[in-house]
Design a protein around this motif. Structure first.
Motif, PDB file in Angstrom:
ATOM      1  N   UNK A   1       6.458  -1.114   3.426  1.00  0.00           N
ATOM      2  CA  UNK A   1       7.631  -0.757   2.619  1.00  0.00           C
ATOM      3  C   UNK A   1       7.342   0.296   1.569  1.00  0.00           C
ATOM      4  N   UNK A   2       6.112   0.332   1.033  1.00  0.00           N
ATOM      5  CA  UNK A   2       5.798   1.250  -0.058  1.00  0.00           C
ATOM      6  C   UNK A   2       5.044   2.485   0.408  1.00  0.00           C
ATOM      7  N   UNK A   3       4.684   2.571   1.686  1.00  0.00           N
ATOM      8  CA  UNK A   3       3.783   3.614   2.172  1.00  0.00           C
ATOM      9  C   UNK A   3       4.453   4.985   2.149  1.00  0.00           C
ATOM     10  N   UNK A   4       3.789   5.956   1.490  1.00  0.00           N
ATOM     11  CA  UNK A   4       4.279   7.333   1.463  1.00  0.00           C
ATOM     12  C   UNK A   4       3.340   8.296   2.182  1.00  0.00           C
TER      13      UNK A   4
ATOM     14  N   UNK B   1       0.842  -1.203   0.000  1.00  0.00           N
ATOM     15  CA  UNK B   1       0.000   0.000   0.000  1.00  0.00           C
ATOM     16  C   UNK B   1       0.874   1.248   0.000  1.00  0.00           C
ATOM     17  N   UNK B   2       0.510   2.224  -0.839  1.00  0.00           N
ATOM     18  CA  UNK B   2       1.264   3.475  -0.916  1.00  0.00           C
ATOM     19  C   UNK B   2       0.571   4.620  -0.163  1.00  0.00           C
TER      20      UNK B   2
ATOM     21  N   UNK C   1      13.473   8.980   8.722  1.00  0.00           N
ATOM     22  CA  UNK C   1      14.448   9.564   7.812  1.00  0.00           C
ATOM     23  C   UNK C   1      13.848  10.037   6.510  1.00  0.00           C
ATOM     24  N   UNK C   2      12.533   9.799   6.299  1.00  0.00           N
ATOM     25  CA  UNK C   2      11.900  10.164   5.033  1.00  0.00           C
ATOM     26  C   UNK C   2      10.780  11.190   5.190  1.00  0.00           C
TER      27      UNK C   2
ATOM     28  N   UNK D   1       9.565   4.703   3.696  1.00  0.00           N
ATOM     29  CA  UNK D   1       9.334   5.664   2.617  1.00  0.00           C
ATOM     30  C   UNK D   1       8.276   6.711   2.974  1.00  0.00           C
ATOM     31  N   UNK D   2       7.810   6.738   4.210  1.00  0.00           N
ATOM     32  CA  UNK D   2       6.729   7.636   4.609  1.00  0.00           C
ATOM     33  C   UNK D   2       7.155   9.094   4.462  1.00  0.00           C
TER      34      UNK D   2
END
Length: 431
Positions: free
Chosen positions: A176-179, A150-151, A227-228, A204-205
């Motif tokens: 892992x893909x979540x922004x 899920x992003x 860190x993101x 990747x948040x």
């Protein structure tokens, strides 16, 4: 003479009795379904199951007047029939006002999140019904499983639901893909919340929006190490201490925390309430693009001295309601402290000041006067954001008592807004 085939067309079917919609190519049927505003209404016999069950997006909205049966049963049936291996978008909106009578529980919603964790490779939105005083009901745990693909995730909980993230897998990177992550209402444990949104689980948040509360008896401290993360909106009730370590954070909007420590060297935009004097910003730069604040004058000098330059300052006058409404005009204003009256604060990159909630009171005029006393040589615009009615009432006051305070080269403006249309109607310039 009409043929048998022509007769069957007039009767709404072909010679074999099959409906003509089913004769359309699957790709076209998928496109039609994706354009429907309420997907669940289409999960009927109008199309054969194998067609809609393979579409890459599902939007399930439950409206009692249109569909028989319970909400949970309808949504369970739709998800069970879906055979698409992955979904780029799953929306479940079970927020109809009548659904509270059905007793929608965490046990009903848990399978929907499990389904999403297995299928969604894009956007997930789960909206549950929210009622007044619901947080006083018995607490129910709702497990949040790992959603590795899920992003974007948006979850609106019921007031008595406590979201419990399941432990991440051994290899780490649960989301892992979540922004983008947004959690509204409901409850969470402070430690579990911090662990969920930190880099170990969400590497990747980039954007985090929290409008929830911490559960009673659990940890009341929240620590976010990312860190993101680039944007944080944090409004979590009952937070004692908020710690944010985010080297990439650029925009912060925070409230509800009794105290906070924000380590964000790239922070350039802050929106805050009166909580900010209790917030430590040890690594934040002193040059900000945008600062939006409530105007509480005893605190303004302290806040302003934290920054060397501010590109845009937006001021919301703070109106404390202490006592009856009749006392409102008396308690609106806290005078600028005597010890600070003679200080000439420097805001040498300030280009625009926008003031909301102007009522034309003498105390408010003094607030504006103090702001204009700051050393701001690059100030280009002083804007009063008003309704059309407010402009009619306060135009003369602005012209007569504020125009004379504005330096040459600074434009005095009114920005008209409309609550009805939720936007800006026009901008007017005072000569």
């Amino acid at each position: 003479m009409e043929t048998e085939e022509g007769s069957s067309r007039h009767q709404g079917g072909n010679a074999s009795g099959a409906d003509r919609i089913s004769d359309l190519p699957d790709d076209l049927l998928h496109d039609i379904l994706l354009r429907l505003p309420c997907m669940i209404a289409a999960l009927t016999a109008i199309l054969s199951r194998h067609v809609w069950a393979h579409i890459p997006e599902l939007e399930l909205r439950y409206f009692r007047p249109k569909l028989p049966g319970s909400c949970a049963t309808s949504i369970d049936g739709a998800l069970a029939s879906c055979s698409a291996p992955t979904l780029r978008r799953l929306v479940i909106r079970a927020d109809d006002h009548n659904l509270d009578q059905e007793g929608l529980t965490a046990a009903h919603a848990a399978p929907w999140l499990r389904f999403a964790s297995q299928r969604v490779a894009g956007e997930l939105m789960l909206w549950l019904p929210m009622r007044m005083h619901e947080n006083q009901r018995e607490e129910q745990d709702l497990e949040l499983p790992v959603c590795a693909a899920a992003r974007r995730i948006t979850i609106r909980l019921r007031g008595n639901f406590k979201l419990r993230p399941l432990p991440p897998p051994a290899d780490g990177g649960a989301f892992k893909a979540l922004t983008f992550l947004q959690i509204e209402y409901g409850r969470m444990d402070g430690r579990e919340l911090g662990d969920l949104v930190s880099s170990a689980q969400c590497p990747c948040l980039e954007e985090l929006n929290l409008t929830t509360r911490l559960a009673a008896g659990d940890s009341s401290d929240v620590t976010i190490c990312s860190g993101s993360l680039k944007r944080l909106d944090f409004h979590v009730n009952d937070t004692h201490r908020l710690v944010v370590i985010a080297p990439m954070l650029e925009k912060l909007c925070a409230s509800k925390a009794a105290e906070a420590y924000i380590a964000a060297p790239k922070l350039v935009e802050i929106k805050h309430t009166s909580d900010m004097p209790r917030y430590e910003l040890p690594e934040a730069g002193r040059h900000f693009h945008r600062l939006e604040t409530r105007l509480i004058f005893p605190l303004m000098p302290e806040i302003m001295q934290r920054f060397n330059t501010i590109g845009e300052l937006i001021v919301h006058p703070y109106v404390p309601f202490s006592g009856s409404c009749e006392c409102l005009s008396d308690c609106w204003y806290f005078p600028w402290p005597e010890s600070s009256r003679d200080k000439n604060f420097t805001l040498d990159s300030l280009e625009e000041i926008e003031i909301h909630g102007f009522w034309g009171k003498d105390q408010q005029l003094e607030c504006v006067r103090q702001l204009l006393r700051c050393n701001s040589p690059l100030l280009k615009q002083l804007i009063f954001r008003l309704s059309p009615r407010g402009l009619r009432k306060y135009k003369d006051i602005i012209q007569e008592k504020i125009r004379c305070l504005v330096r040459p080269g600074t434009m005095l403006m009114a920005r008209l807004e409309s609550r009805k249309y939720s936007g800006i109607l026009e901008e007017l310039h005072f000569c």
